[in-house]
Design a protein around this motif. Structure first.
Motif, PDB file in Angstrom:
ATOM      1  N   UNK A 190       0.833  -1.209   0.000  1.00  0.00           N
ATOM      2  CA  UNK A 190       0.000   0.000   0.000  1.00  0.00           C
ATOM      3  C   UNK A 190       0.867   1.259   0.000  1.00  0.00           C
ATOM      4  N   UNK A 191       2.037   1.168   0.602  1.00  0.00           N
ATOM      5  CA  UNK A 191       2.963   2.301   0.598  1.00  0.00           C
ATOM      6  C   UNK A 191       3.453   2.580  -0.823  1.00  0.00           C
ATOM      7  N   UNK A 192       3.752   1.522  -1.571  1.00  0.00           N
ATOM      8  CA  UNK A 192       4.175   1.685  -2.962  1.00  0.00           C
ATOM      9  C   UNK A 192       3.059   2.295  -3.802  1.00  0.00           C
ATOM     10  N   UNK A 193       1.834   1.830  -3.593  1.00  0.00           N
ATOM     11  CA  UNK A 193       0.694   2.385  -4.326  1.00  0.00           C
ATOM     12  C   UNK A 193       0.510   3.850  -3.979  1.00  0.00           C
ATOM     13  N   UNK A 194       0.636   4.175  -2.708  1.00  0.00           N
ATOM     14  CA  UNK A 194       0.544   5.565  -2.248  1.00  0.00           C
ATOM     15  C   UNK A 194       1.553   6.439  -2.986  1.00  0.00           C
ATOM     16  N   UNK A 195       2.789   5.963  -3.042  1.00  0.00           N
ATOM     17  CA  UNK A 195       3.867   6.706  -3.692  1.00  0.00           C
ATOM     18  C   UNK A 195       3.598   6.887  -5.189  1.00  0.00           C
ATOM     19  N   UNK A 196       3.240   5.803  -5.857  1.00  0.00           N
ATOM     20  CA  UNK A 196       3.004   5.876  -7.301  1.00  0.00           C
ATOM     21  C   UNK A 196       1.845   6.805  -7.642  1.00  0.00           C
ATOM     22  N   UNK A 197       0.767   6.720  -6.875  1.00  0.00           N
ATOM     23  CA  UNK A 197      -0.398   7.572  -7.125  1.00  0.00           C
ATOM     24  C   UNK A 197      -0.077   9.041  -6.881  1.00  0.00           C
ATOM     25  N   UNK A 198       0.634   9.322  -5.807  1.00  0.00           N
ATOM     26  CA  UNK A 198       1.003  10.713  -5.513  1.00  0.00           C
ATOM     27  C   UNK A 198       1.927  11.279  -6.593  1.00  0.00           C
ATOM     28  N   UNK A 199       2.878  10.454  -7.054  1.00  0.00           N
ATOM     29  CA  UNK A 199       3.811  10.910  -8.081  1.00  0.00           C
ATOM     30  C   UNK A 199       3.081  11.198  -9.389  1.00  0.00           C
TER      31      UNK A 199
END
Length: 250
Positions: free
Chosen positions: A88-97
């Protein structure tokens, strides 16, 4: 107050429904040759495709967390929750970027590691076997904090990520302190068939509720990026329901 069994079942069904829609909003994987056989890969290697793949593990992982919790395998539940945290942290990062229109070096490194394969299409090893060159977790958290701050949001949850990850490390690596939670002083034995009788049983079951919440948030983030408005509406309702039930404010 914890989620009821019916509420959990409803949320898992909702997330499966949402994923069925989201996975078709990116270019489909194609059949490729691997080691004399056939498998499937995303040719484009898009960030959006990586989000969908990680979301598949988030949703299947939530069902696994639930199953382990119900059977009293709380050590295994906690270890899997650590995996879920990173997904979920990776998804958070990708979506924010993507929302910020930023293609930073950390994102490029994450994508390179995510899509890297040591075996070529002809079955030839490309390089000596070693772990993928993924960016350190603290680097990903730092980028999330920066992106969140730039968007004007609170980043308290980002700081909490490192604390949660550290707490679950003992279950992942099997420290003595964690394993001794399996020891039952009344019977004088380790509870290797499940820990339903453990004094920590309710705490672990309640902890699973947080992963229902985080799974819903991850689906909502991907739906927003892929502009799946109907999914976003339905998932937002589930988000509000869980927040109210377990007392989360964000």
């Amino acid at each position: 107050m914890s989620l009821t069994t019916n509420e959990r079942q409803h949320i898992r069904r909702l997330l499966r429904w949402a994923f069925e829609i989201l996975q078709h909003l990116v270019p489909k994987p194609v059949e490729v040759v691997r080691q004399g056989g056939y498998t499937f890969r995303y040719r484009e290697r898009m960030v959006e495709q990586a989000m969908v793949q990680k979301l598949a593990r988030v949703i299947s992982g939530l069902s696994a967390i639930e199953a382990l919790s119900q059977e009293g395998f709380f050590q295994e539940q906690a270890a899997l929750q650590r995996v879920h945290d990173e997904l979920t942290e990776d998804i958070d990062f990708m979506c924010l970027a993507l929302s910020a229109g930023e293609r930073c070096a950390t994102l490029e490194q994450l994508m390179g590691a995510f899509y890297a394969e040591p075996i070529s299409e002809r079955g030839v090893q490309r390089a000596p076997l070693k772990g993928p060159n993924s960016p350190p977790r603290k680097k990903i958290r730092a980028r999330i904090a920066s992106l969140v701050q730039s968007a004007g949001y609170s980043h308290n949850h980002v700081n909490a990520g490192a604390t949660i990850s550290h707490a679950y490390s003992s279950f992942v690596h099997g420290s003595s302190e964690a394993i001794m939670d399996m020891y039952d002083g009344r019977s004088g034995r380790f509870l290797v068939d499940g820990m339903q009788s453990s004094e920590f049983a309710e705490d672990h079951r309640a902890d699973a509720d947080n992963y229902y919440f985080r799974s819903v948030v991850a689906v909502a983030q991907v739906a927003m990026i892929l502009e799946a408005h109907e999914v976003l509406i339905q998932v937002k309702a589930a988000h509000d329901q869980i927040s109210l039930r377990i007392g989360i404010t964000d």
